[in-house]
Enzyme design. Sequence first.
Site, short mmCIF file in Angstrom:
data_model
loop_
_atom_site.label_atom_id
_atom_site.label_comp_id
_atom_site.label_asym_id
_atom_site.label_seq_id
_atom_site.Cartn_x
_atom_site.Cartn_y
_atom_site.Cartn_z
N GLU A 177 -3.67 4.05 -7.32
CA GLU A 177 -4.67 2.97 -7.41
C GLU A 177 -6.09 3.53 -7.57
O GLU A 177 -6.99 3.21 -6.79
CB GLU A 177 -4.59 2.06 -6.19
N GLU A 211 4.69 -0.92 -7.61
CA GLU A 211 4.53 -1.61 -6.32
C GLU A 211 4.53 -3.10 -6.58
O GLU A 211 3.82 -3.58 -7.48
CB GLU A 211 3.19 -1.27 -5.65
C1 BGP Z 1 -1.38 -0.89 -2.27
C2 BGP Z 1 -1.24 0.53 -1.82
C3 BGP Z 1 -0.17 0.79 -0.85
C4 BGP Z 1 0.23 -0.38 -0.02
C5 BGP Z 1 0.17 -1.72 -0.69
C6 BGP Z 1 0.31 -2.91 0.22
O1 BGP Z 1 -2.72 -1.19 -2.41
O2 BGP Z 1 -1.04 1.44 -2.88
O3 BGP Z 1 -0.47 1.99 -0.18
O4 BGP Z 1 0.03 -0.30 1.29
O5 BGP Z 1 -0.98 -1.87 -1.43
O6 BGP Z 1 -0.87 -3.12 0.89
P1 BGP Z 1 -0.96 -3.39 2.42
O7 BGP Z 1 -0.28 -2.23 3.07
O8 BGP Z 1 -2.38 -3.46 2.73
O9 BGP Z 1 -0.24 -4.66 2.65
#
Ligand code: BGP
Length: 479
Positions: A176, A377
């Site tokens: 990201e 993701e």
């Molecule tokens: C993205 C990241 C992850 C992850 C995901 C979910 O932004 O790459 O590392 O954690 O989001 O976000 P969160 O954990 O804040 O729910």
Amino acid sequence: MSVLKDGFLWGGAVAANQFEGAWDVDGKGPSTSDMCTNGSHKVPKRVTKTILPGTLYPSHEAIDFYHHYEEDIALFAEMGFTCFRTSINWTRIFPTGMEEEPNEKGLAFYDRVFDCCKKHGIEPLVTISHYELPFALVEKYNGWESRELIGLFENYCHTVFERYKGKVKYWLTFNEINIGTMPMGTVLSTGTFKGYEGPVTEAPDDQQAKYQALHHQFVASAKIVKYAHEHYPEYKLGNMICFITSYPYTCNPDDVIKSQEQMREKNWYCSDVMVRGEYPSFAKRIWEKKGVNVKIEDGDLEILKEGTVDFYTFSYYMSNCITVDPNATGSDDINGQGVKNPYLKSSDWGWQIDPKGLRYTLNEIYDRYRIPLMVVENGLGAYDEKGADGMVHDTYRIDYLRSHIEQMKEAVKDGVDLMGYTTWGCIDLVSASTGEMAKRYGFIYVNKFDDGTGDLSREKKESFFWYKKVIGSNGEDLT
Ligand code: BGP
């Protein structure tokens, strides 16, 4: 015949700092994420300059994949994973980021992980830097603001490229990367918070430092993409974007323009550099607006051109509406700019659920770049409760994933070249934005809670069996 291609990469995604634990074991040094306390949806996590006694730092134990990797990978294999996206913790290999020689015990750990994947026929997809910069580099250099980090990162990459030859084929440079354009990115990504202690949401959002840091990350990424292409022709290198899908809130042309600007600044700015190998035409205007002066050294622009990625990956969780109307109500998007879309529902954390937005996004990206795409993701963070039979019946998660996979297939029918799909947090882990355990994404429940208690046992949720069926049918059976 299935809609998705043969050999489609199916699996799940995690990040070292959010699930490995063992933060100071076998020579590992502290990373930025190890300096972050827990938080919640309403109370931001904090970053501290030293480890404070009696304070909970969720990454320190996380779900202890470090000591459970065999059991966890066997569970992924049971679901039929053909791909597992994980990351290497830079500080396991170079504890401060500045050593000349790598830490053998750290390297050996990932040998064990990748060998275990191989044993189960799972292809690793490895993020080289996922929200875990060596903390020493923040203290010494203000993170990526310093050009010094390029060489240090190259040394780290060269080490892992050579070591995992024959074990890893797919690599992503920065997770990201575009989060660096947003306030959250200071602690998570650019590491430009030297000397700061306090809520991560209030860390300095110094635009000059962050845009300079991004430039250094672009150059570092391009250098190692080029290096990989020259030395390891079998390697495939990808970028990784937190896709901020924006819609104009109304057909007011001012909303349309603002939404377009948002898409450019938050998404295309970074991926144009990494895919096309040059800053977009609108970059200058963004710099002017922000009052930044990005120092580009001789040769940098050539390097960007020579180190373009082979495939484009992104995370997708939600979409947001953009408006110039100051009275419109805000949504809880990670970027803090959006307003509520009346046609969509939100998760318990306020992330607006929009499966069709995934189809739209895949088409937008593919139209622009025409290189293979991968959704690395996607998922629903939710509170899970066990039913009377002791199992988590996470039908809400199944609904979320089903509707997104359906739309992903529509995009493929539209002509998008899609390589694979890895759901976020295939096993419950620590939330990146809040530091919570309660925000669960997994097919596998982990007995670990926000107060740090729990015996770390693993249990299959209902979605585990559903996803196994989905993978087994290459996405045809979504019932
Ligand atoms: C993205 C990241 C992850 C992850 C995901 C979910 O932004 O790459 O590392 O954690 O989001 O976000 P969160 O954990 O804040 O729910």
